[in-house]
Design a protein around this motif. Sequence first.
Motif, PDB file in Angstrom:
ATOM      1  N   LYS A   1       0.669  -1.100   0.337  1.00  0.00           N
ATOM      2  CA  LYS A   1      -0.757  -0.224   0.539  1.00  0.00           C
ATOM      3  C   LYS A   1       0.515   1.185  -0.349  1.00  0.00           C
ATOM      4  O   LYS A   1       2.314   1.108   0.576  1.00  0.00           O
ATOM      5  CB  LYS A   1      -0.744  -0.072   0.935  1.00  0.00           C
ATOM      6  CG  LYS A   1      -1.851  -1.376   0.906  1.00  0.00           C
ATOM      7  CD  LYS A   1      -3.096  -0.955   2.204  1.00  0.00           C
ATOM      8  CE  LYS A   1      -3.852  -2.480   2.523  1.00  0.00           C
ATOM      9  NZ  LYS A   1      -4.744  -2.106   3.689  1.00  0.00           N
ATOM     10  N   VAL A   2       0.480   2.198  -0.773  1.00  0.00           N
ATOM     11  CA  VAL A   2       0.483   3.770  -0.760  1.00  0.00           C
ATOM     12  C   VAL A   2       0.071   4.831   0.083  1.00  0.00           C
ATOM     13  O   VAL A   2      -0.970   4.829  -0.153  1.00  0.00           O
ATOM     14  CB  VAL A   2       1.375   3.848  -2.375  1.00  0.00           C
ATOM     15  CG1 VAL A   2       2.293   5.201  -2.033  1.00  0.00           C
ATOM     16  CG2 VAL A   2       2.245   3.065  -2.490  1.00  0.00           C
ATOM     17  N   PRO A   3       1.327   5.237   1.175  1.00  0.00           N
ATOM     18  CA  PRO A   3       0.006   6.278   1.948  1.00  0.00           C
ATOM     19  C   PRO A   3      -0.136   7.410   1.166  1.00  0.00           C
ATOM     20  O   PRO A   3       0.555   7.991  -0.307  1.00  0.00           O
ATOM     21  CB  PRO A   3       0.817   6.196   3.574  1.00  0.00           C
ATOM     22  CG  PRO A   3       2.209   6.446   2.438  1.00  0.00           C
ATOM     23  CD  PRO A   3       2.052   5.502   1.565  1.00  0.00           C
ATOM     24  N   GLN A   4      -1.426   8.356   1.525  1.00  0.00           N
ATOM     25  CA  GLN A   4      -1.586   9.279   0.581  1.00  0.00           C
ATOM     26  C   GLN A   4      -0.292  10.676   0.219  1.00  0.00           C
ATOM     27  O   GLN A   4      -0.255  11.554  -0.520  1.00  0.00           O
ATOM     28  CB  GLN A   4      -2.522  10.484   1.181  1.00  0.00           C
ATOM     29  CG  GLN A   4      -4.343   9.908   1.369  1.00  0.00           C
ATOM     30  CD  GLN A   4      -4.658   9.719   1.783  1.00  0.00           C
ATOM     31  OE1 GLN A   4      -4.926   9.103   3.578  1.00  0.00           O
ATOM     32  NE2 GLN A   4      -6.047  10.814   2.094  1.00  0.00           N
TER      33      GLN A   4
ATOM     34  N   PRO B   1      -0.509  16.547  -5.399  1.00  0.00           N
ATOM     35  CA  PRO B   1      -0.996  16.664  -4.773  1.00  0.00           C
ATOM     36  C   PRO B   1      -1.179  15.829  -4.245  1.00  0.00           C
ATOM     37  O   PRO B   1      -1.494  14.988  -4.772  1.00  0.00           O
ATOM     38  CB  PRO B   1      -2.104  18.075  -4.640  1.00  0.00           C
ATOM     39  CG  PRO B   1      -2.431  17.375  -5.888  1.00  0.00           C
ATOM     40  CD  PRO B   1      -1.347  16.799  -6.903  1.00  0.00           C
ATOM     41  N   PRO B   2      -1.747  15.879  -2.575  1.00  0.00           N
ATOM     42  CA  PRO B   2      -1.881  14.576  -2.119  1.00  0.00           C
ATOM     43  C   PRO B   2      -3.559  14.025  -2.582  1.00  0.00           C
ATOM     44  O   PRO B   2      -4.179  14.661  -2.059  1.00  0.00           O
ATOM     45  CB  PRO B   2      -1.681  14.347  -0.444  1.00  0.00           C
ATOM     46  CG  PRO B   2      -1.689  15.763  -0.173  1.00  0.00           C
ATOM     47  CD  PRO B   2      -1.542  16.149  -1.597  1.00  0.00           C
ATOM     48  N   PRO B   3      -3.706  12.741  -3.156  1.00  0.00           N
ATOM     49  CA  PRO B   3      -4.853  12.764  -3.203  1.00  0.00           C
ATOM     50  C   PRO B   3      -5.182  12.049  -1.448  1.00  0.00           C
ATOM     51  O   PRO B   3      -5.694  11.824  -1.178  1.00  0.00           O
ATOM     52  CB  PRO B   3      -5.023  11.039  -4.020  1.00  0.00           C
ATOM     53  CG  PRO B   3      -3.235  10.550  -3.777  1.00  0.00           C
ATOM     54  CD  PRO B   3      -2.575  11.647  -3.803  1.00  0.00           C
ATOM     55  N   ARG B   4      -7.361  11.683  -2.228  1.00  0.00           N
ATOM     56  CA  ARG B   4      -8.192  11.707  -1.471  1.00  0.00           C
ATOM     57  C   ARG B   4      -7.996  10.290  -0.417  1.00  0.00           C
ATOM     58  O   ARG B   4      -8.342  10.465   0.663  1.00  0.00           O
ATOM     59  CB  ARG B   4      -9.964  11.910  -1.313  1.00  0.00           C
ATOM     60  CG  ARG B   4      -9.272  13.711  -1.913  1.00  0.00           C
ATOM     61  CD  ARG B   4     -10.520  14.703  -2.379  1.00  0.00           C
ATOM     62  NE  ARG B   4     -10.688  15.707  -2.262  1.00  0.00           N
ATOM     63  CZ  ARG B   4     -11.010  16.205  -3.419  1.00  0.00           C
ATOM     64  NH1 ARG B   4     -10.417  15.648  -4.486  1.00  0.00           N
ATOM     65  NH2 ARG B   4     -10.481  17.420  -3.880  1.00  0.00           N
ATOM     66  N   ILE B   5      -7.625   9.242  -1.364  1.00  0.00           N
ATOM     67  CA  ILE B   5      -7.412   8.064  -0.888  1.00  0.00           C
ATOM     68  C   ILE B   5      -5.932   7.465  -1.155  1.00  0.00           C
ATOM     69  O   ILE B   5      -4.985   7.614  -1.578  1.00  0.00           O
ATOM     70  CB  ILE B   5      -8.817   7.236  -1.926  1.00  0.00           C
ATOM     71  CG1 ILE B   5      -8.096   7.431  -2.756  1.00  0.00           C
ATOM     72  CG2 ILE B   5     -10.516   7.898  -1.174  1.00  0.00           C
ATOM     73  CD1 ILE B   5      -9.174   5.884  -3.092  1.00  0.00           C
ATOM     74  N   SER B   6      -5.844   6.529  -0.832  1.00  0.00           N
ATOM     75  CA  SER B   6      -4.504   5.427  -0.279  1.00  0.00           C
ATOM     76  C   SER B   6      -4.371   5.108  -1.987  1.00  0.00           C
ATOM     77  O   SER B   6      -5.065   4.918  -2.494  1.00  0.00           O
ATOM     78  CB  SER B   6      -4.926   4.987   0.816  1.00  0.00           C
ATOM     79  OG  SER B   6      -4.828   5.446   1.976  1.00  0.00           O
ATOM     80  N   SER B   7      -3.182   4.572  -2.024  1.00  0.00           N
ATOM     81  CA  SER B   7      -3.328   4.046  -3.146  1.00  0.00           C
ATOM     82  C   SER B   7      -2.140   2.694  -2.636  1.00  0.00           C
ATOM     83  O   SER B   7      -2.295   2.027  -1.967  1.00  0.00           O
ATOM     84  CB  SER B   7      -1.899   4.616  -4.270  1.00  0.00           C
ATOM     85  OG  SER B   7      -2.526   6.317  -4.237  1.00  0.00           O
ATOM     86  N   ALA B   8      -1.683   1.566  -3.905  1.00  0.00           N
ATOM     87  CA  ALA B   8      -1.024   0.547  -4.096  1.00  0.00           C
ATOM     88  C   ALA B   8      -0.742  -0.189  -4.988  1.00  0.00           C
ATOM     89  O   ALA B   8      -0.771   0.131  -5.864  1.00  0.00           O
ATOM     90  CB  ALA B   8      -3.070  -0.504  -4.112  1.00  0.00           C
TER      91      ALA B   8
END
Length: 278
Positions: free
Chosen positions: A174-177, A182-189
């Motif tokens: 997983k990848v944090p915001q 700019p930081p997205p509103r949700i996490s990534s993976a």
Amino acid sequence: MLAQETSQLLKKHQIRLNRRKGQNYLINDHILARIIENSHLNDSDVVLEIGAGIGTLTIPLAEKSSKVVAFEQDKKIVRVLKDRLQELKISNVEVLEGDATKMEFPYFNKVVSNLPYQISSPITFKLLNHDFDYAILMYQLEFAQRMVAQPGESNYSRLSVMMNLCTHTELLFKVPQNAFLPPPRISSAVIKLVPQKNPQVDEFFINTCRALFQHKKKKSGKALLQSFHEISSLDLDRSHIRDLIQKLDTKLIEERVFNLKGEEILTISRELKDLMEI
């Protein structure tokens, strides 16, 4: 530091990133290193990158492969990327300007991309029409979880079925915001996707799967009845459609859609196709 370098480049070229275009640039050195490490590139690889941006991934990919084919849609960003490559004397990157969902892909054998989130689905299905070794792809966490979901899980979907039947897909990490600017509103993976040819997954199966998952909490027989227009454009009488469905495997048409395995949906599709003599 990647974060500082990215900020300076954006400021220098007076670029304001647009979230709606999926312009969330990776600024975490550790995450970047993990993506490259999991790519296992060598000097014979031709890498496809979609959404190259200012070259955060492009440059390290080029250092470890024979060639990078980099798609980028934003004209201003393309100029920045080309300038960077020229300054760094990197000559093994082919930059293609345009919408990767609509353009033809040249030859590649691996894919490594931080995908623009809004094209995740069309690009993933487009990739499955090509023959390649594997892909290391960044997605929204929710989308990634749907890719690897199993029958009975809340996020099990048509995407899950297609990934299960046509790929070996693994959620790597997983990848944090705060790893993005700019930081997205949700996490990534980050996902590893290995394509698997499955001749049984044809257009009729895809349509059957779509019909079923429009009513994923209902019994599959009822879901097929209510969305049969997704399967056939023929103007069939509702009683005729019901008769067709009742001839299918009783156990399967009584099972709720979200509990069906990919192989069971294949069975439904195959039996229905035979009954319709398509």
